[in-house]
Structure formats: structure tokens, C-alpha cells
Design an enzyme around this catalytic site. Structure first.
Site, short mmCIF file in Angstrom:
data_model
loop_
_atom_site.label_atom_id
_atom_site.label_comp_id
_atom_site.label_asym_id
_atom_site.label_seq_id
_atom_site.Cartn_x
_atom_site.Cartn_y
_atom_site.Cartn_z
N ASN A 123 0.84 -1.20 0.00
CA ASN A 123 0.00 0.00 0.00
C ASN A 123 0.88 1.25 0.00
O ASN A 123 1.63 1.46 -0.93
CB ASN A 123 -0.97 -0.04 1.19
CG ASN A 123 -2.14 0.90 1.02
OD1 ASN A 123 -2.68 1.01 -0.08
ND2 ASN A 123 -2.55 1.58 2.07
N ASN A 169 -0.86 2.76 6.32
CA ASN A 169 -0.71 4.01 5.58
C ASN A 169 0.35 4.88 6.23
O ASN A 169 0.64 4.78 7.41
CB ASN A 169 -2.04 4.76 5.49
CG ASN A 169 -2.86 4.33 4.29
OD1 ASN A 169 -2.49 4.58 3.15
ND2 ASN A 169 -3.98 3.65 4.54
N ASP A 226 -5.65 7.98 6.65
CA ASP A 226 -5.10 7.39 5.43
C ASP A 226 -3.69 7.95 5.18
O ASP A 226 -2.88 7.98 6.09
CB ASP A 226 -6.06 7.65 4.26
CG ASP A 226 -6.01 6.58 3.19
OD1 ASP A 226 -4.90 6.30 2.69
OD2 ASP A 226 -7.06 6.02 2.83
#
Length: 320
Positions: A123, A169, A226
């Protein structure tokens, strides 16, 4: 490895000034399923970002409006420029790879650190001041706690620093967040699915992490933390998935200094760019939104920008 849970003992009062923020503008209407991975290239004066689920890398020049898109055979999620060579280091679904947008050749894997975790993908990620690339993996279904935080060094070493996250994140570093006597900026990291942001002491020489502290537990109305970045004063800027905003925070106390509302609910990442680094670029996502929400959010998946009084910092490059 797992760190023992430590609660933050920071006071809640803010010590840093609130930023002056302009009006949010949609600078590039798009329909990204999962826009992420913002990177401002100072040497190209261009903005890069990805659409993870559509397996796309985007490049856009604010001056002139030139836009280009590359398609990949698998998910691409984060990137950084290389210091001594052209091109980028990126995270693909399985790990770390090199890609040069100028040549259009296929990316070349450098390392795949978790072959046993077939349901995972990589990610978010970025480089530290020493030129090391940090990135997190996550469960593709965003549920199982199989994600981990890695550091990939220019010499090819890969270290797993923490483990047990459903969605990862960040990270971001802030000198202003270092307590008295700590010579290095701490690392901030979002455990998104758990609604928590952690702070670690980070040794600048070795890259070792220690003393994981719960920096902030987010309220349900804030959505989920995030992507994030820091400005030149050390303030943290955090995008909120499901929260329709980016917030700015005191790095020492986590106190909220400003809230930037957006016309989309799934706000995914933010990074400073522009010639003076005073523009905060913001990505968003459409994935998972039902038809009525997409009708209410016609700009979901687009790229946004807002001016900020203090500049950001140039993005660190891989290799120094």
C-alpha cells in the site's frame, strides 16, 4: 515483531500555530477507483500519483497541463524518485521494484518480502532523509491483520519492523514531533482499519524503530486515517477515508490545528508540491461507493489542491 502498546502522555493543547489555508479546488477531474501515492517531483516540476486498483501511474504537469498514464500488470501503490539514477522505486503488489517512466520498459522487482502472505498487497510508502524506502503491506480485503511495515535500504536489505495490521498508511517524519533530547525525527504511521496513528522513535543511522506510542485514536466521525505528510514547520497533514477532509495536527500533542473539507468522502493521500511547495495536493477514491453516493459526489476519484501558508518539504529520494 510486535511492540508493546504504550499510551501517549502528551498534553492535548496545541503548541504549533494553526495554518492559513485557501479554498480547495478540483485541479483534475478523474474517476480513479483508488487514487493514492502522491509524489511531487522537484526535478521534473510534475506530480505523480497512482490508481492502485486500476493499476495505473499518472503524471501531470500543473504548468501546461500535460498528463500521461502508464498501465501495469499488477497493482502499483507507492513511489519515490531515485537519487543517483533516473526513474522511480515503486511498490507493486508483492514488493519493491524499479520503474523508469522515460523508457516504458516493464518494472523490475528488487525484493518480495512476504511470499507466504498471498492475500496481501503493498500500500502506502515513502523515503526517509537517509534514502531508505519505507512501505506497508495490507490484507487485500482490508480485514485480516496480516499487514506489516518494511524498510528497504539502497543496498538491498529489507527489514520488517512491525506487524499485525489490516491496512497500513504513511509513514511520515516530523522533527517538530521529537521530544527534548531525541536527535532524530520520530516516524508516524497509520493503522487505518484500527483507526489509530502510532509514533515510533526512529534511529537515523540504523533505521531501527522503538517505543511505539499511540499518538491518536480517531473518533468514528473522523473516518479512518489514510495517507499523510508534513510541512516545513513539522505539522502533520492527514487524509481521512470516509471523513471528507484533510486535517492538520500539532506533531507533539496531536491537537487538531485545521480541517480542510472536501466535496468527496473517500480522501486518500496528500503531498506538498508546486514550485514553492505551498500547494497541498489531495487524491480521492470512488471504490465501494453506491450509486446514490456517486451521484452526490461527482468528483469522487479526482485530484484536488489547496494553498497553504507554510511550504512542505522536498520529497526524499531513494539512495540518498
Amino acid at each position: 515483531m510486535n511492540f508493546p502498546e504504550m499510551a501517549s502522555d502528551s498534553p492535548s493543547a496545541a503548541h504549533w500555530p494553526a495554518p492559513a489555508v485557501g479554498t480547495v479546488q478540483c485541479v483534475r477531474p478523474m474517476d480513479c477507483a483508488l487514487g493514492e501515492g502522491l509524489l511531487w517531483s522537484g526535478r521534473e516540476q510534475a506530480l505523480y500519483w497512482v490508481d492502485i486498483l486500476e493499476r495505473e501511474l499518472h503524471r501531470w504537469e500543473p504548468e501546461g497541463g500535460s498528463h500521461r498514464c502508464w498501465n501495469f500488470d499488477e497493482e502499483i501503490s507507492a513511489l519515490a524518485e531515485r537519487a543517483g539514477s533516473p526513474g522511480l522505486i515503486v511498490t507493486l503488489r508483492r514488493g519493491f521494484a524499479l520503474f523508469d517512466p522515460a523508457t516504458d520498459t516493464a518494472p523490475r522487482y528488487l525484493h518480495q518480502p512476504e511470499p507466504e502472505r498471498a492475500a496481501n498487497r503493498f500500500n502506502d510508502g515513502k523515503c526517509d532523509a537517509q534514502g531508505r524506502f519505507w512501505a506497508g503491506s495490507m490484507d487485500f480485503g482490508c480485514e485480516a491483520p496480516t499487514g506489516a511495515l518494511y524498510r528497504f535500504d539502497p543496498d538491498g536489505r529489507c527489514t520488517r519492523h512491525d506487524d499485525g495490521f489490516a491496512v497500513t498508511n504513511g509513514p511520515a517524519w516530523s522533527h517538530a514531533g521529537a521530544p527534548d533530547g531525541l536527535r532524530a525525527p520520530p516516524l508516524f504511521f497509520n493503522a487505518t482499519a484500527e483507526g489509530r496513528t502510532y509514533r515510533y522513535d526512529c534511529d537515523p543511522d540504523t533505521g531501527a524503530l522503538s517505543n511505539r506510542t499511540l499518538w491518536k485514536r480517531w473518533a468514528a466521525e473522523d473516518g479512518w486515517p489514510d495517507g499523510m505528510t508534513t510541512d516545513a514547520l513539522g505539522r502533520l497533514w492527514i487524509a481521512h477515508w470516509g471523513g471528507a477532509c484533510v486535517t492538520c495536527h500539532d506533531p507533539a500533542t496531536a491537537a487538531e490545528l485545521a480541517r480542510v473539507p472536501l466535496p468527496v468522502s473517500q480522501v486518500t493521500s496528500c503531498a506538498f508540491g508546486g514550485a514553492d511547495l505551498r500547494t497541498l495536493f489531495i487524491t480521492s477514491a470512488r471504490v465501494g461507493l453506491p450509486d446514490d453516493r456517486l451521484e452526490a459526489e461527482p468528483l469522487a476519484g479526482s485530484l484536488f489542491a489547496v494553498s497553504v501558508d507554510a511550504p512542505g518539504l522536498p520529497a526524499h529520494r531513494f539512495g540518498g
